[in-house]
Scaffold this active site. Structure first.
Site, PDB file in Angstrom:
ATOM      1  N   ASP A   1     -25.284 -11.148   1.101  1.00 58.15           N
ATOM      2  CA  ASP A   1     -25.277 -11.473   1.867  1.00 58.15           C
ATOM      3  C   ASP A   1     -24.904 -12.684   2.419  1.00 58.15           C
ATOM      4  OD1 ASP A   1     -27.339 -12.040   4.460  1.00 58.15           O
ATOM      5  OD2 ASP A   1     -28.499 -12.683   3.404  1.00 58.15           O
TER       6      ASP A   1
ATOM      7  N   GLU B   1     -19.480 -11.919  10.851  1.00 61.55           N
ATOM      8  CA  GLU B   1     -20.697 -11.913  12.084  1.00 61.55           C
ATOM      9  C   GLU B   1     -19.655 -12.685  12.917  1.00 61.55           C
ATOM     10  OE1 GLU B   1     -24.252 -13.885  10.394  1.00 61.55           O
ATOM     11  OE2 GLU B   1     -24.025 -15.629  12.255  1.00 61.55           O
TER      12      GLU B   1
ATOM     13  N   HIS C   1     -32.393 -17.532  11.192  1.00 62.43           N
ATOM     14  CA  HIS C   1     -33.067 -17.680   9.785  1.00 62.43           C
ATOM     15  C   HIS C   1     -34.115 -18.541  10.179  1.00 62.43           C
ATOM     16  CE1 HIS C   1     -28.539 -16.208   9.171  1.00 62.43           C
ATOM     17  NE2 HIS C   1     -29.625 -15.053   8.402  1.00 62.43           N
TER      18      HIS C   1
ATOM     19  N   HIS D   1     -29.801 -10.315  12.369  1.00 59.68           N
ATOM     20  CA  HIS D   1     -29.989 -11.441  11.315  1.00 59.68           C
ATOM     21  C   HIS D   1     -31.405 -11.997  11.820  1.00 59.68           C
ATOM     22  CE1 HIS D   1     -26.624 -11.837   8.214  1.00 59.68           C
ATOM     23  NE2 HIS D   1     -26.001 -11.031   8.555  1.00 59.68           N
ATOM     24  N   GLY D   2     -31.533 -13.069  11.068  1.00 65.84           N
ATOM     25  CA  GLY D   2     -32.258 -13.623  11.008  1.00 65.84           C
ATOM     26  C   GLY D   2     -33.509 -12.840  12.298  1.00 65.84           C
ATOM     27  N   ALA D   3     -34.103 -11.837  11.238  1.00 67.51           N
ATOM     28  CA  ALA D   3     -35.548 -10.725  12.308  1.00 67.51           C
ATOM     29  C   ALA D   3     -35.906 -11.003  12.105  1.00 67.51           C
ATOM     30  CB  ALA D   3     -34.363  -9.700  11.870  1.00 67.51           C
ATOM     31  N   SER D   4     -37.134 -11.717  11.062  1.00 68.71           N
ATOM     32  CA  SER D   4     -38.649 -11.363  10.184  1.00 68.71           C
ATOM     33  C   SER D   4     -39.124 -11.519  11.895  1.00 68.71           C
ATOM     34  CB  SER D   4     -38.575 -12.534   9.232  1.00 68.71           C
ATOM     35  OG  SER D   4     -38.026 -12.241   7.744  1.00 68.71           O
TER      36      SER D   4
HETATM   37  O1  G3H Z   1     -29.788 -15.892   5.131  1.00 66.15           O
HETATM   38  C1  G3H Z   1     -30.174 -16.205   4.214  1.00 66.15           C
HETATM   39  C2  G3H Z   1     -30.970 -15.520   4.197  1.00 66.15           C
HETATM   40  O2  G3H Z   1     -32.431 -15.733   3.951  1.00 66.15           O
HETATM   41  C3  G3H Z   1     -31.149 -16.103   1.843  1.00 66.15           C
HETATM   42  O3  G3H Z   1     -31.797 -16.915   2.110  1.00 66.15           O
HETATM   43  O4  G3H Z   1     -30.081 -18.384   0.510  1.00 66.15           O
HETATM   44  O5  G3H Z   1     -32.113 -19.283   0.345  1.00 66.15           O
HETATM   45  O6  G3H Z   1     -31.436 -16.974  -0.416  1.00 66.15           O
HETATM   46  P1  G3H Z   1     -31.616 -18.454   0.174  1.00 66.15           P
HETATM   47  P1  13P Z   2     -35.461 -14.412   7.874  1.00 64.40           P
HETATM   48  O1  13P Z   2     -35.350 -15.387   7.919  1.00 64.40           O
HETATM   49  O2  13P Z   2     -35.519 -13.588   9.309  1.00 64.40           O
HETATM   50  O3  13P Z   2     -35.936 -13.528   6.914  1.00 64.40           O
HETATM   51  O4  13P Z   2     -33.489 -13.615   7.967  1.00 64.40           O
HETATM   52  C1  13P Z   2     -32.808 -12.813   6.916  1.00 64.40           C
HETATM   53  C2  13P Z   2     -31.451 -12.715   6.743  1.00 64.40           C
HETATM   54  O5  13P Z   2     -30.942 -13.035   7.988  1.00 64.40           O
HETATM   55  C3  13P Z   2     -30.677 -12.578   6.074  1.00 64.40           C
HETATM   56  O6  13P Z   2     -29.544 -13.102   6.057  1.00 64.40           O
HETATM   57 ZN    ZN Z   3     -28.408 -13.619   7.393  1.00 62.33          ZN
END
Ligand code: G3H
Ligand code: 13P
Ligand code: ZN
Length: 307
Positions: free
Chosen positions: A82, A134, A178, A209-212
């Protein structure tokens, strides 16, 4: 059974108007919670690993645990890097057996993004690994990429980018971000951009991305048991369902897992102040993650029963 790439998954998802969940993993309990849900719901899955997750757990630990998950569940699993920030991170992931990588050159100017992405595609494809890139920038904080405001993806540029780089999937910016604080006011996504990209690149897999969804249930649970999370807001489930029915084949979720895990742990310790057995509290966290992912597969992504 071995790890798979996302090629077949995306083809079936595009044709079936659903999306594959891409869940960020950091430890064994998260992996087990996610894959147990996928096994239960007969769904393929993408387990994705950020560079911070690699720093935390180690690529070899994560890869071996994911191999164990494949052997244990028999489901189709892709192991994905990722937000790969540069060629070296991508190379390291591929050397460690990842089947899919993201090169995130969205913080570069356009020509540099094309150049870096192309270099990664040549290296990855020669080794049977698929590539996500991206275009446009999400608001919020990305791994080593910090932007104040989003820059939406330009559909014309998306066509040029896909043709020149040879990537397998494209992450676009249509208003998601995110983290747990995605919208100040009403939630809004620029679906006309997704429609236009889909029209110009028929059949091409798009990534969100950022789809929570930032379910208030977990936020409230955190706060009830001593947390202090205010003003959190995610992408409404109906918007994610709409995106999944369109060209979006991969939906990224990390924040939702973090919130569910934290809620489960806070609740466990709040209700069991005398407990200190990790199998009990990590077991509670794992079960909560499994419940959350089962809900995502059936009610949001639509990927249940697609194996
Ligand atoms: O997009 C980022 C993900 O949520 C990963 O986050 O770098 O804190 O593991 P992290
Ligand atoms: P969220 O922060 O919305 O869960 O997005 C995660 C993400 O895009 C990881 O690449
Ligand atoms: Zn992401």
């Amino acid at each position: 059974m071995a790890l798979v790439t996302t090629k077949e998954m995306f083809k079936k998802a595009y044709e079936g108007h659903y999306a594959i969940g891409a869940f960020n993993i950091n430890d064994m309990e998260i992996i087990q919670g996610v894959v147990n849900a996928c096994k239960e719901k007969k769904s393929p899955v993408i387990l994705q690993v950020s560079s911070s997750a690699i720093k935390f757990a180690g690529a070899k630990y994560l890869k071996n645990m994911v191999d164990a998950a494949v052997a244990d569940t028999g489901i189709d699993i892709a192991l994905h890097l990722d937000h790969g920030a540069n060629f070296e991170q991508v190379k390291y992931a591929i050397e460690n057996g990842f089947t899919s990588v993201m090169i995130d050159g969205s913080h570069y100017d356009y020509e540099e993004n094309v150049r870096v992405t192309k270099e990664v595609v040549e290296y990855a494809h020669a080794r049977g690994v698929v590539v996500e890139a991206e275009l446009g920038q999400l608001a919020g904080v990305e791994d080593e990429v910090s932007v104040e405001h989003s820059t939406y993806t330009d559909p014309e540029q998306a066509v040029d980018f896909v043709n020149r780089t040879g990537i397998d999937s494209l992450a676009i910016a249509i208003g998601t971000s995110h983290g747990a604080y995605k919208f100040k006011g009403e939630a809004k996504l620029e679906f006309h951009i997704l429609e236009s990209v889909q029209e110009k690149l028929p059949g091409f897999p798009i990534v969100l991305h950022g789809a929570s969804a930032v379910d208030p249930k977990y936020v409230e649970l955190c706060n009830t048991f001593g947390g202090d999370i205010e003003g959190a807001q995610g992408v409404p489930a109906d918007m994610l369902r709409k995106a999944a029915s369109m060209a979006v084949c991969k939906i990224n979720m990390d924040t939702d897992l973090r919130l569910a895990m934290t809620a489960a742990l806070r609740k466990f310790f709040g209700e069991n102040p005398k407990e200190f057995d990790p199998r009990k509290f990590m077991g509670a966290a794992r079960t909560t993650i499994q419940d959350l992912v089962e809900y995502k597969l059936t009610d949001v992504l639509g990927s249940a029963n697609s194996l």
